[in-house]
Design an enzyme around this catalytic site. Structure first.
Site, PDB file in Angstrom:
ATOM      1  N   ASP A  25       0.825  -1.216   0.000  1.00 56.85           N
ATOM      2  CA  ASP A  25       0.000   0.000   0.000  1.00 56.85           C
ATOM      3  C   ASP A  25       0.857   1.263   0.000  1.00 56.85           C
ATOM      4  OD1 ASP A  25      -2.003  -1.833   0.403  1.00 56.85           O
ATOM      5  OD2 ASP A  25      -2.824  -0.866   2.187  1.00 56.85           O
ATOM      6  N   ASP A  26       0.219   2.375  -0.331  1.00 59.12           N
ATOM      7  CA  ASP A  26       0.752   3.738  -0.129  1.00 59.12           C
ATOM      8  C   ASP A  26       1.811   4.157  -1.149  1.00 59.12           C
ATOM      9  OD1 ASP A  26      -0.866   3.565   2.068  1.00 59.12           O
ATOM     10  OD2 ASP A  26       0.719   3.850   3.554  1.00 59.12           O
TER      11      ASP A  26
ATOM     12  N   HIS B  65      -5.763   2.688  -3.919  1.00 61.75           N
ATOM     13  CA  HIS B  65      -5.742   2.920  -2.451  1.00 61.75           C
ATOM     14  C   HIS B  65      -6.244   4.330  -2.126  1.00 61.75           C
ATOM     15  CE1 HIS B  65      -4.662   2.094   1.641  1.00 61.75           C
ATOM     16  NE2 HIS B  65      -3.558   2.794   1.671  1.00 61.75           N
TER      17      HIS B  65
ATOM     18  N   HIS C 162      -5.647   9.277   0.725  1.00 60.30           N
ATOM     19  CA  HIS C 162      -5.586   8.490   1.957  1.00 60.30           C
ATOM     20  C   HIS C 162      -6.457   9.027   3.094  1.00 60.30           C
ATOM     21  CE1 HIS C 162      -3.752   5.640   4.817  1.00 60.30           C
ATOM     22  NE2 HIS C 162      -3.309   5.010   3.741  1.00 60.30           N
TER      23      HIS C 162
ATOM     24  N   HIS D  57       3.842  -2.256   2.947  1.00 60.61           N
ATOM     25  CA  HIS D  57       3.815  -0.888   2.429  1.00 60.61           C
ATOM     26  C   HIS D  57       5.059  -0.561   1.608  1.00 60.61           C
ATOM     27  CE1 HIS D  57       0.916  -0.869   5.723  1.00 60.61           C
ATOM     28  NE2 HIS D  57       0.323   0.123   5.102  1.00 60.61           N
TER      29      HIS D  57
END
Ligand code: NI
Length: 257
Positions: A71-72, A121, A125, A218
């Site tokens: 993620d991210d 994603h 955020h 991540h």
């Protein structure tokens, strides 16, 4: 027939929830809820039961396969992570952030060429629970998937909600729009400076592994711990007898429109 299929399914889910935590061979899902989710009382296992075609924590028990998810990103550690995945010939899933794409979109092509799958994603955020379903779709999901489509020709349908947090009404709304929400069942805690040494992350794998696991990692601005531990985590999983699959393959979902 007095008992409908829906009622039976609900009963099955309820039984599963009661039995799973004490079952000897049952996967221990969501090895620990992030502390910031607890005050809101979100029960992701129950949500996954309520929306079995839309919201996923893991695949059904079957072959010894797991999915690594990042993620991210894309970010400063994505290239290193891609090198490692390529070295071990492990396919993975990248849930990318729209705002990271402004600097790192050049990595999208490489991610796809090397056999990985792209998911969404969100753009910035946010906690989806603070937004209406329409705001999530128009402000976060569409901009990111459209950006990716403009660069690659592929419009991602797999969504990882930031923090894994999402309300039921958003799950059903996004499901009707053709998206799938993919959380995880095994958190490596690579994001948590208090417990993300390679040894601690290996211990998480050792303790919580199960067939069909979706593993959270991540590759964004704080992807350093994941990049460092990744070879060891892959080797640990191989040692335990696991193979690797992209999350869309593991769950049997169509990843793009
Ligand atoms: Ni995130």
């Amino acid at each position: 027939m007095a008992v409908s299929r829906t009622a039976l399914f609900f009963l099955f889910c309820l039984l599963l929830l009661l039995i799973l935590p004490v079952g000897a061979t049952a996967p221990r899902l969501y090895n620990q809820l992030p502390p910031y989710l607890e005050p809101f009382g979100e029960k992701v296992e129950e949500q996954a039961c309520r929306y079995p075609q839309i919201f996923f924590l893991h695949a059904g028990p079957g072959e010894k396969k797991v999915a690594l998810t990042f993620d991210d990103g894309p970010g400063p550690f994505t290239a290193q992570i891609l090198d490692i995945l390529s070295q071990y010939q492990v396919p993975a899933t990248f849930f990318v952030l729209g705002e990271q794409l402004e600097e790192y979109s050049y990595l999208l092509g490489r991610i796809l060429e090397e056999g990985h799958v792209l998911g969404n994603h969100s753009w910035s955020h946010p906690d989806f629970r603070n937004l209406s379903p329409q705001e999530i779709l128009e402000g976060e999901i569409l901009p990111t998937s459209t950006f990716i489509q403009n660069r690659t020709g592929l419009f991602p349908l797999l969504i990882r909600p930031p923090y894994g947090a999402v309300e039921d009404r958003a799950i059903s709304f996004l499901g009707e729009e053709g998206f799938f929400l993919i959380n995880w069942s095994l958190d490596t805690f690579d994001w948590d400076g208090e417990q993300n040494t390679t040894e601690e992350m290996q211990q998480k794998i050792k303790e919580y592994h199960h067939p069909g696991a979706i593993i959270l990692m991540h590759d964004g601005e704080n992807g350093q711990a994941a990049a460092k531990a990744l070879p060891h985590l892959i080797e640990k999983l191989q040692e335990l007898g696991y193979g690797f699959q992209r999350v869309d393959m593991l769950l049997g979902l169509t990843p793009y429109r």
